[in-house]
Design an enzyme around this catalytic site. Sequence first.
Site, mmCIF file in Angstrom:
data_model
loop_
_atom_site.group_PDB
_atom_site.id
_atom_site.type_symbol
_atom_site.label_atom_id
_atom_site.label_comp_id
_atom_site.label_asym_id
_atom_site.label_seq_id
_atom_site.Cartn_x
_atom_site.Cartn_y
_atom_site.Cartn_z
ATOM 1 N N GLY A 98 5.051 -0.997 2.678
ATOM 2 C CA GLY A 98 4.220 0.187 2.508
ATOM 3 C C GLY A 98 5.005 1.485 2.473
ATOM 4 C CG HIS B 114 -0.207 -0.094 2.533
ATOM 5 N ND1 HIS B 114 0.285 0.996 3.201
ATOM 6 C CD2 HIS B 114 0.122 -1.166 3.297
ATOM 7 C CE1 HIS B 114 0.870 0.618 4.325
ATOM 8 N NE2 HIS B 114 0.786 -0.698 4.406
ATOM 9 C CG ASP B 115 -0.408 4.194 1.270
ATOM 10 O OD1 ASP B 115 -1.327 4.827 0.721
ATOM 11 O OD2 ASP B 115 -0.568 3.510 2.302
#
Length: 261
Positions: free
Chosen positions: A140, A122-123
């Site tokens: 992340g 994520h991200d």
Amino acid sequence: MTATIHASAIIEDGAQIGDGCTIGPFCHVGPDVSLAKGVTLKSHVVVAGRTSIGEDTTIFPFAVIGEIPQDLKFGGEDTSLVIGARNRIREHVTMNTGTEGGGGVTSIGDDNLFMAGCHVAHDVQIGNRVILVNNAALAGHCILEDDVIVGGLSGVHQFVRIGRGAIIGAVTMVTNDVIPFGLVQAERGRLDGLNLVGLKRKGVSRADITALRAAFQMLAQGEGAFQDRARRLGEETDSEYVHQIVDFILGDTDRSFLTPG
């Protein structure tokens, strides 16, 4: 619509399928997915979440793209995954959408290669022409600038930045930021020099490579703190490539740096 969709594929209502797309057997495309012109899903590909995929990207069997983050803090927020054009995403690759705390978007640029078994958390923000070799994993919030190569079975710690043109050797754990054009290897990543092979392949001039070598030596052996050496470099050089290293070191980060030994 001129897309070719196998009879066994499931396309949820709301999905946007561009002209010339090919969706193979047993693929599943979610309702918030957008596939641009010429995207190919080979077979058994899952594309979920609020995911957009750019033109002429090819995704190979058993990849799972756009599922929710592997983050216990995630509470179902409306986040997304944006993938650019002409990417090659090989078998069993996983890419997750963003989280609210990380800006909400996982972003992939153009012309990247993700070899089998890679993970993009994520991200994460990835530039262009990046290569992740088999089973490399990005935690992340990582940032990978253009032309980075991450070797097979390597892992990158959350919030780490890897500068443009850097190369990470195989079976390496990277826990701190890597300067542009850096060469990192060993089990616990060590900054061992510059990615000279990559620089030469890109046609970087001999003068710039000489300037980069001198800059690396100053960062390794100069007086003062690492950031102080970088500031002095910025004042003393006219090389665009050295200035990229200086700007990277003086930029915002949540980690410390791998420094020359």
